[in-house]
Design an enzyme around this catalytic site. Structure first.
Site, PDB file in Angstrom:
ATOM      1  CE  LYS A   1      50.044 -12.214  82.557  1.00 46.33           C
ATOM      2  NZ  LYS A   1      49.374 -10.944  82.196  1.00 46.33           N
TER       3      LYS A   1
ATOM      4  NE  ARG B   1      45.232  -6.239  86.699  1.00 50.40           N
ATOM      5  CZ  ARG B   1      46.509  -5.925  86.861  1.00 50.40           C
ATOM      6  NH1 ARG B   1      46.999  -5.814  88.085  1.00 50.40           N
ATOM      7  NH2 ARG B   1      47.296  -5.730  85.831  1.00 50.40           N
TER       8      ARG B   1
ATOM      9  CB  CYS C   1      57.664  21.571  72.338  1.00 54.94           C
ATOM     10  SG  CYS C   1      55.968  22.201  72.387  1.00 54.94           S
TER      11      CYS C   1
ATOM     12  CG  ASP D   1      48.338 -14.028  77.535  1.00 50.67           C
ATOM     13  OD1 ASP D   1      49.451 -13.512  77.277  1.00 50.67           O
ATOM     14  OD2 ASP D   1      47.438 -13.428  78.139  1.00 50.67           O
TER      15      ASP D   1
ATOM     16  CG  ASP E   1      46.450  -5.925  77.430  1.00 57.38           C
ATOM     17  OD1 ASP E   1      46.550  -6.137  76.197  1.00 57.38           O
ATOM     18  OD2 ASP E   1      47.394  -6.088  78.225  1.00 57.38           O
ATOM     19  CG  ASN E   2      46.397  -4.679  72.419  1.00 58.32           C
ATOM     20  OD1 ASN E   2      46.275  -4.669  71.193  1.00 58.32           O
ATOM     21  ND2 ASN E   2      46.772  -5.768  73.080  1.00 58.32           N
TER      22      ASN E   2
ATOM     23  CB  ALA F   1      42.494  -9.062  85.062  1.00 60.20           C
TER      24      ALA F   1
END
EC number: 6.2.1.45
Length: 860
Positions: A332, A319, A436, A308, A380-381, A282
């Site tokens: 991309k 988007r 848990c 990319d 994005d990270n 995006a």
């Protein structure tokens, strides 16, 4: 859309209009005790006096569960009271959830005519420009007067037009009674007049994002609209040198508007720039569009590189607007580069499909980095951002960073020797639910979906992969399991053994049986075992009820072939199980009535809860596997069973692992996960969700919308003007945080890089001490000694090259540093690299450790 632009909410409404807007964000809290004079909560809250809340699931005092909003007073971190007499209500027993709700807010807008005369308070974005909005408000009125008299905008760099414009401003200001400005910045107004006819892409992108979000608000009534006027300027983006009027004249090119503001010199620098964009999602698509329209990297001397390693998915199309549906499955970066070149055929762009990481440093090598002018992150990270930050620090390149999350966006400028780097400050890690809680004690739908996604991957991806690993090389696999010899290896073998043994499917009817028995195990048997181990009246060691909030007491489900949700879950599970075993799926598999008939034929054994079953309740536990008395013996037994199972398989048998794909609505992946999650939610009386909401949570989709993306990239490109022009002080740069939903715009100078000093030396994280020459260890030590530093240790990577404490290291003193690195650290210096990096530990004459920069020894 020049460097000073207006956004006004009055353009979206009729004069004196009234609109209701609702903030849809809600917060829920679990009630600890309602029997006190105040309401006690389990967690610290952020509710204020006057806020509204609704109650649900309150036991005993059930009159509160009517859904009526109640006003909060005396709000404290863990408690509050409500303005209501509860004396006639039932006696509080236990439980309950309080949820904050928002009231619709009525806004009254002035007409444009009235607002121009009395604008009221302006929404600020930059508090260092507190007095600028009223002046720009005057400037826009003067611009209208100038156009009315001359029939055109002021000409860039024209002194006569500037004087005429300033007179209009002075006349309007004098005529203003309540809002007259005592001091007017003539320099600011001259910039305004000179650039008034220009349309700049970054400003258009930024305000396009803001206005786009305002249109959505006006249509939906969701979130708070921009109230009346918002003015924004980026005059600091102009070059630091005096612009020559001749340099502003048009050259009959597509960049004439930009040239009329920044001049032809900066335009040439933009066209000659070498840019590296990391990411083509995006943000990457927006950046490419902006740079193509700005003319960046559009000369034969320049290069824009975008990389990319991802391919286009269906969900990207909403988007990432350079992509179309026929591009799904394509790279991309390649598609985005072609689309950007269509916008501007002069764009010199190269697309790569490499992830920027240590493994690709032979692609993005020293020569590549040395040739760059700017790096733009479109990632994005955090891990990828940290890596790019480290590389930009090493090669001393500007890094323009940005990110979005829904209607929020932020930008950060990382400028060599001026600002701190990206990694200098980090957000705290996201909180995750204890294991848990997810597996045995869920109390919201997120827990159910996390569990469902985990089960999907375990049943349909991990277990088939393990089966294939075993069948491909049984001897090697068995040896690895025996070597591990722990509870996790045992549990893995149990799954593989079940998959190839009693749960092996040969026909589609076997798959239906498997799905039906899974349903019984997950949503009935396990719940019966849990409530047998921990009955509803169970207590902890301290005497408090075990099933205290936030724990929810579960109820087992009774399967019914007439319940469509049950049948659809069996359908999706059966089809995916058949797919993983390579079994043909019959046409009737999707016929619910025929499927129900088949399910009713499945024999479901009775379940009896067992005593002594260990269920993990420790929230700090990281592994639910319980160790047995002798895991090694169990593993040997399981491996023997596996070998017997393998003999019954057809030659060359392999399973088909199924990797979760959220974007294909026909593959039954989300059907199974949402089905699993909703049945589990039904066990624990948790509100269920539809498939779309389930996809959002289980698919771990980061909310990204075009409006905030456009704004973030527009702001970054305004900073790009400064970086390419050069010589801007840190005061000219801006970091931004914005939330278009509120709306909130907060801009500030970047944090300067921390300066460290020793005697007459000073350095920051950006500095690297480069030493020319093929030095020996002794010569390098002397180099530090000449600067008043005692170097007592040197390392390369994880290997120690020299330490003064070790006598045998003295024999290394006369060796070349690079030779010691090759010998000790086993460093292979590539041909393209001309230096070796050394970390040196030093102390001053008083024995104090001095943290010095990285040392590069240029031996070639």
């Amino acid at each position: 859309m020049n460097l000073m632009t207006i956004a006004t909410a009055t353009t979206l409404q009729s004069p004196s209009s009234k609109l209701k807007f609702l903030d849809f964000s809600v917060v829920s809290f679990v009630i600890l005790d309602l029997s006190l004079p105040y309401l006690m909560l389990m967690v610290k809250i952020h509710i204020l006096d006057g806020d509204l809340v609704v109650f649900s699931e309150v036991q005993g005092m059930e009159e509160l569960n009517d859904g009526k909003p109640r006003k909060v007073k005396n709000a404290r971190p863990f408690s509050f009271t409500i303005e209501e007499d509860t004396g006639s209500y039932g006696v509080y027993s236990k439980g309950g959830i309080v949820t904050q709700v928002k009231e619709p807010k009525v806004l009254r807008f002035k007409s444009l005519r009235d607002a121009m005369k009395d604008p009221g308070d302006f929404l600020l974005s930059d508090f260092s420009k507190f007095e600028r909005s009223p002046v720009i408000h005057l400037a826009f009125q003067a611009l209208d007067s100038f156009r009315k008299e001359h029939g055109r905008y002021p000409t860039a760099g024209c002194e006569q037009d500037a004087q005429s414009f300033l007179k209009f401003v002075a006349d309007i200001n004098e005529a203003s009674i309540d809002s007259k400005q005592e001091k007017i910045d003539d320099k600011l107004l001259r910039h305004f007049a000179s650039g008034s006819r220009a349309v700049l892409n970054p400003m258009a992108a930024m305000f396009g994002g803001i206005v786009g979000q305002e249109v959505v608000k006006a249509c939906s009534g969701k979130f708070h609209p921009l109230y009346q006027f918002f003015y924004f300027d980026s005059v600091e983006s102009l070059p630091t040198y005096q612009l020559d009027p001749q340099d502003l004249k048009p050259s009959n090119s597509r960049y004439d508007a930009q040239i009329s503001v920044f001049g032809s010199k900066l335009q040439k620098k933009l066209q000659d720039a070498n840019i590296f964009i990391v990411g083509s999602g995006a943000l990457g698509c927006e950046f490419l569009k902006n740079l193509a329209l700005m003319g960046v990297s559009c000369s034969s001397k320049s290069k824009l590189t975008i990389t990319d390693d991802d391919v286009i998915e269906k969900s990207n199309l909403s988007r990432q607007f350079l992509f179309r549906d026929w591009n799904i499955g394509q790279a991309k970066s390649t598609v985005a580069a072609a689309a950007a070149r269509a916008i501007n055929p002069s764009l010199q762009i190269g697309a790569l499909q490499n992830r920027a990481c240590p493994d690709t440093e032979s692609v993005f090598h020293d020569t590549f980095w040395d040739g760059l002018d700017v790096v733009i992150n479109a990632l994005d990270n955090v891990n990828a951002r940290m890596y790019m930050d480290m590389r930009c620090l090493y090669f001393q390149k500007p890094l323009l960073e940005s990110g979005t999350l829904g209607a929020k966006c932020n930008t950060q400028m990382v400028i060599p020797h001026l600002t701190e780097n990206y990694g200098a400050s980090r957000d705290p890690p996201e909180k995750q639910a204890p294991m848990c809680t997810v597996h045995s004690f869920p109390h919201n739908i997120d827990h159910c979906l996390t569990w469902a996604r985990s089960e999907f991957e375990g049943l349909l991806e991990k277990t088939p992969n393990e089966v294939n690993s075993f069948l491909s090389n049984p001897t090697q696999y068995s040896a690895a399991m025996r070597k591990a010899g722990d509870a996790q290896a045992r549990e893995l073998l149990e799954r593989v053994s079940e998959c190839l043994g009693k749960e092996r499917c040969i026909t589609f009817e076997d798959c239906i049986t498997w799905a039906r028995l899974r349903f019984e195990d997950y949503f009935s048997n396990r719940v019966k075992q849990l409530t047998f181990t921990f009955p509803e009246d169970a207590s902890t060691s301290t005497g408090t009820p075990f099933w205290s909030a936030p724990k929810r007491f579960p109820r087992p489900l009774q399967f019914s072939a007439t319940d469509s949700s049950h049948i659809h879950l069996i359908m999706s599970a059966s089809i995916l199980r058949a797919e993983s075993f390579g079994i043909a799926i019959p046409d009737w598999a999707k016929n619910t009535s025929k499927l129900a008939d088949a399910v009713n034929k499945v024999a479901v054994p009775e379940f009896e809860p067992k005593k002594g079953v260990n269920i993990v309740t420790d929230e700090k536990a990281t592994n639910l596997s319980s160790a047995s008395v002798d895991d090694v013996a169990v593993i040997d037994d399981l491996l023997s069973k596996l070998e017997e199972c393998a003999k019954n398989l057809p030659p060359g048998f392999q399973m088909k692992p199924i990797q979760f794909e959220k974007d294909d609505d026909t593959n039954f992946h989300m059907d199974l996960i949402s089905g699993f999650a909703n049945m589990r939610a039904r066990n624990y009386s948790i509100p269920e969700v539809d498939k779309l909401k389930a996809k959002f949570i289980a698919g771990r989709i980061i909310p990204a919308i075009a409006t905030s993306t456009a704004m973030a990239t527009g702001l970054v490109c305004l900073e790009l003007y400064k970086v390419i022009a050069g010589e801007h002080p840190i005061e000219d740069y801006r970091n931004t945080f914005a939330n278009l939903a509120l709306p909130l715009f907060s801009m500030a100078e970047p944090v300067p890089a921390k300066v460290m000093k020793h005697q007459d030396l000073s350095w920051t994280v950006w500095d690297r001490w480069s030493i020319k020459g093929d030095l020996t260890v002794a010569e390098l030590l002397q180099w530090f000694s000449d600067k008043g530093l005692s170097a007592y240790s040197m390392s390369c990577g994880t290997s120690l090259l020299y330490n003064s404490m070790f006598p045998r290291h003295k024999e290394r003193l006369q060796k070349k540093v690079v030779d010691v690195a090759r010998e000790v650290a086993k460093v292979e210096v590539p041909e393209y690299r001309r230096h070796i990096d050394i970390v040196v530990a030093c102390e001053d004459n008083d024995g104090n450790d001095i943290d010095i920069p990285l040392v590069s020894v240029h031996f070639r």
